[in-house]
Design an enzyme around this catalytic site. Structure first.
Site: not given
Lengths: 199, 377
Positions: B157, B227, B322, B355-356
């Site tokens: 990232s 968040r 992602d 994405h994680d």
């Protein structure tokens, strides 16, 4: 390295040239060409397991299929050679692939199994079944080979596409070139290698 | 470093702090006269000092990438799945450096440290730093550690952006770069997500123009929403469906605005945990660093030109699900590297974590990393 076809390809390729291997598998050929001809280049491979093997061999490999990848990554005449071993017949549009190969590279090299090999003719013509052999090991319903052709078919296509065949080698299934292969390639040859460019 | 932990763990680690007494000119025009960086190291630097690798963290990460600070820590560092003996970033072979970036909130000089000139906390006056500034500060850390050339710089990232920038800013000081789930620049959609996050923070009445510490408050609500939004974009539709579906927390609907669904509960929990450990000004700054990143800009918009001088070899990895940093973005990087005729391998890993995924111990992903690292001597 005892693959005769790889040795032939290596002999065809100039030292320090740039090579794209379409469907590079575990990159045995690129690895071989790197050590014999100091080539640089990339492999294209869809299968992650083979990508992993290629990375292990320290080869630059891009996980991609040919159709989207070729257009996306490479400008015209980017490579000296575009090579495709035993994958032409697996393509949806072999004609388009040949054209793309000659867009991104100055010369193309392909190898493929010959549907016109005498044993294949016997199986289809006399036994009435789709041939199964060392070079065509899959059953008809479970094969990646969706566009099989004979050497003659391939050469006809090249003519249509205005592709000039520079060199041709015909081998039997142990990748050696015997007397019969030379006598009547489309009948006795099981595997062919072609080097070609735009006419 | 023997410990009660798994034999593949680096065990107990201790953060160190270096005071860099050199001035650092920043992209924004301001200069930091001196600054501190907190970092951790794993493994040993060899005599030739050529086995060092740098781990760069993403938006909410820090220097604690592997191992444990205390025996009773519940969780190891954020990339423990990859760092340790026998793991892809093998501490038996490599000397691994991981730092908290400038502007961070875990000990390195940032908005919540005291400005020695004014004797006051920087707060919102801390200059906005860029990926390039970070790389320059990391170079000063490398100098301090007497590491001339990195065997590899690695990040996912925003961390991947730093790995890319290293190959551009210091083309001869890096032998390999691993760029995971990154982009050569953010899309408008990505910037938009960041802007919503920033607005949530800035418009929180407890934000007080960034001087919330003076008021003894923190902009909890804003930071929470930022968040939550971020978190949604880091997951995939698929992984959320699998993880939560439409499961109800208490088995029935309440016909009110408190938590009904498990996914709501999860987001609130994540937000709460984040608010307790992260600083709002740092969050703002990190998102700006993301937005501003565009190394091609200095090269007439041609990314391949940015890579022209680099000696680095590259591994680029993306994940199928992602959508925040999609495979298309990674392929753009690969395309530019190919155009510059650099050695690059690219793999798109099948994963449903969004994405994680770059933080997850996905076997295929770890294999790719390991196979690449095995060729680094």
């Amino acid at each position: 390295m005892d693959r005769k076809d790889f040795k032939i390809i290596s002999n065809w390729i100039k030292k320090d040239s740039t090579v794209l291997d379409l469907g590079c598998g575990d990159s045995t050929l690129l690895d071989f060409l790197t050590s014999t001809k100091n080539i640089t280049g990339y492999g294209f491979e869809k299968d992650l397991e083979k990508v992993k093997e290629s990375i292990k061999k320290n080869i630059s490999v891009i996980q991609s299929d040919f159709y989207t990848g070729l257009g996306e990554y490479f400008e015209s005449s980017f490579f000296d050679y575009a090579v495709m071993t035993h994958a032409l017949q697996e393509n949806k549009n072999p004609d388009k692939i040949l054209k793309e190969m000659l867009r991104v590279a100055n010369e193309g090299i392909v190898t493929f199994p010959n549907m016109g090999f005498w044993k294949n003719r016997v199986e289809l013509g006399f036994l009435g079944r789709m041939p199964i052999s060392k070079s065509l090991p899959n059953k008809w319903f479970d094969t990646p080979n969706i566009h099989l052709c004979t050497f003659k078919d391939f050469e006809d296509l090249c003519k249509d596409l205005e592709i000039k065949i520079l060199e041709k080698k015909v081998l039997d299934n142990s990748y050696s070139s015997n007397f019969l292969c030379k006598l009547s390639p489309n009948f006795f040859g099981e595997i062919a290698l072609y080097r070609f460019k735009k006419d | 470093m023997t410990n009660k932990f798994n034999k593949n763990s680096v065990g107990i680690v201790e953060p160190k702090t270096v005071e860099i007494k050199q001035s650092l000119k920043l992209d924004c025009g301001k200069t930091l006269d001196n600054f501190s960086l907190v970092y951790e190291t794993y493994g040993k630097l060899n005599e030739k000092k050529n086995n060092a690798i740098l781990i760069c963290h993403a938006l909410s990460g820090d220097h604690h990438a592997a191992g444990y600070h205390k025996e009773d820590d519940k969780k190891p560092g954020w990339w423990d799945s990859c760092i340790g003996p026998g793991k892809p970033f093998d501490t038996n072979k490599f000397f691994i450096v991981s730092l908290n970036n400038l502007g961070g909130c875990q000990g390195s000089t940032g908005p919540n440290t005291i400005d020695k000139k004014t004797k006051k906390e920087y707060g919102p006056d801390f200059p906005i730093v860029t990926v390039k500034d970070w790389v320059n500060s990391q170079k000063l850390l490398a100098d301090f550690l007497e590491i001339d050339i990195w065997a590899c710089v690695i990040g996912g990232s925003l961390g991947g952006m730093q790995a890319l920038q290293w190959s551009i800013s210091y083309p001869n000081k890096i032998k390999n770069s691993i760029v995971v789930a990154a982009a050569a620049k953010l899309s408008a959609q990505n910037i938009a997500f960041n802007e919503v996050a920033r607005q949530a923070i800035i418009t929180d009445p407890d934000f007080h123009d960034g001087r919330y510490n003076n008021f003894g408050v923190i902009p909890k609500r804003g930071l929470s929403i930022a968040r939550m939004l971020g978190h949604i974009t880091y997951l995939s539709d698929d992984s959320m469906r699998q993880k939560f579906g439409r499961d109800l927390r208490e088995g029935k609907l309440h016909f009110g605005y408190d938590v009904d669904f498990q996914v709501e509960s999860y987001l609130r929990y994540q937000a709460q945990a984040f608010v307790e450990r992260f600083d709002a000004n740092t969050y703002l700054l990190m998102t700006k660093a993301l937005d501003y990143f565009d190394p091609a800009e200095e090269f007439e918009g041609d990314l391949s030109k940015a890579f022209e001088k680099t000696d680095s070899k590259f591994l680029v990895i993306s994940f199928t699900s992602d959508w925040r940093f999609s495979s298309t973005k990674s392929r753009e990087i690969v395309k530019s590297l190919v155009k510059a005729r650099k050695k690059v391998s690219y793999s798109e890993i099948e994963a449903n974590q969004g994405h994680d995924a770059f933080l997850m111990p996905i076997p295929q992903y770890l294999d790719v990393l390991k196979n690449f690292m095995d060729n680094i001597n």
